[in-house]
Design a protein around this motif. Structure first.
Motif, PDB file in Angstrom:
ATOM      1  N   ARG A  78       0.838  -1.196   0.000  1.00 10.96           N
ATOM      2  CA  ARG A  78       0.000   0.000   0.000  1.00 10.96           C
ATOM      3  C   ARG A  78       0.874   1.248   0.000  1.00 10.96           C
ATOM      4  O   ARG A  78       1.791   1.379   0.810  1.00 10.96           O
ATOM      5  CB  ARG A  78      -0.890   0.006   1.241  1.00 10.96           C
ATOM      6  CG  ARG A  78      -1.815   1.192   1.333  1.00 10.96           C
ATOM      7  CD  ARG A  78      -2.650   1.170   2.619  1.00 10.96           C
ATOM      8  NE  ARG A  78      -3.537   0.012   2.668  1.00 10.96           N
ATOM      9  CZ  ARG A  78      -3.409  -1.006   3.540  1.00 10.96           C
ATOM     10  NH1 ARG A  78      -2.453  -0.999   4.428  1.00 10.96           N
ATOM     11  NH2 ARG A  78      -4.257  -2.004   3.515  1.00 10.96           N
ATOM     12  N   GLU A  83      -3.450   3.670  -2.286  1.00  9.35           N
ATOM     13  CA  GLU A  83      -3.459   2.830  -3.487  1.00  9.35           C
ATOM     14  C   GLU A  83      -2.698   1.540  -3.210  1.00  9.35           C
ATOM     15  O   GLU A  83      -1.613   1.547  -2.625  1.00  9.35           O
ATOM     16  CB  GLU A  83      -2.812   3.568  -4.658  1.00  9.35           C
ATOM     17  CG  GLU A  83      -2.835   2.783  -5.943  1.00  9.35           C
ATOM     18  CD  GLU A  83      -2.191   3.527  -7.109  1.00  9.35           C
ATOM     19  OE1 GLU A  83      -1.732   2.853  -8.038  1.00  9.35           O
ATOM     20  OE2 GLU A  83      -2.158   4.763  -7.065  1.00  9.35           O
ATOM     21  N   GLU A  85      -0.942  -2.037  -4.726  1.00  6.31           N
ATOM     22  CA  GLU A  85      -0.316  -2.541  -5.950  1.00  6.31           C
ATOM     23  C   GLU A  85       0.454  -3.808  -5.664  1.00  6.31           C
ATOM     24  O   GLU A  85       0.962  -4.014  -4.555  1.00  6.31           O
ATOM     25  CB  GLU A  85       0.627  -1.496  -6.544  1.00  6.31           C
ATOM     26  CG  GLU A  85       1.809  -1.193  -5.670  1.00  6.31           C
ATOM     27  CD  GLU A  85       2.757  -0.171  -6.290  1.00  6.31           C
ATOM     28  OE1 GLU A  85       3.950  -0.295  -6.027  1.00  6.31           O
ATOM     29  OE2 GLU A  85       2.300   0.733  -7.007  1.00  6.31           O
TER      30      GLU A  85
END
Length: 109
Positions: A78, A83, A85
């Motif tokens: 994070r 966000e 990924e």
């Protein structure tokens, strides 16, 4: 040391004494994940939310001690903005400290 700091990819360093906690991050790491240095320098990565699933972190740490444990694992991380990924997490043993100080280090990226 300069190669670590100037590398264009996000890297962190752990000591051989405590492979479970990062001690330094390069500029690319801060640029990529957007965490403030003062936040990353203190608590464990699980405390400031880098690992989406702390169980993945534990799996990664266990894998480091196994044969072939330096192969990257795909983990979910994070960024500071929330966000999430997929990130390839792997490591290599290096000597960033002064020769003869008795402690090696690992680069993770």
């Amino acid at each position: 040391e300069a190669l670590f700091e100037l590398a264009p990819i996000a890297l962190s360093v752990t000591s051989e004494a405590d492979e479970t906690r990062a001690t330094r991050w390069n500029q690319a790491w801060f640029s990529h994940f957007h965490y403030a240095p003062e936040l990353a320098q203190g608590p464990a990565e699980t405390d400031f939310g880098l690992w989406v699933d702390p169980a993945q972190r534990e799996m990664y740490i266990r894998a480091l001690g196994e044969p072939g444990g330096d192969r990257p694992l795909e983990v979910l991380m994070r960024r500071a903005d929330g966000e999430q990924e997929h990130h390839p997490a792997g490591r290599r043993r290096v000597a960033l400290a002064e020769p003869g100080d008795g402690e090696g280090e690992f680069i993770h990226g």
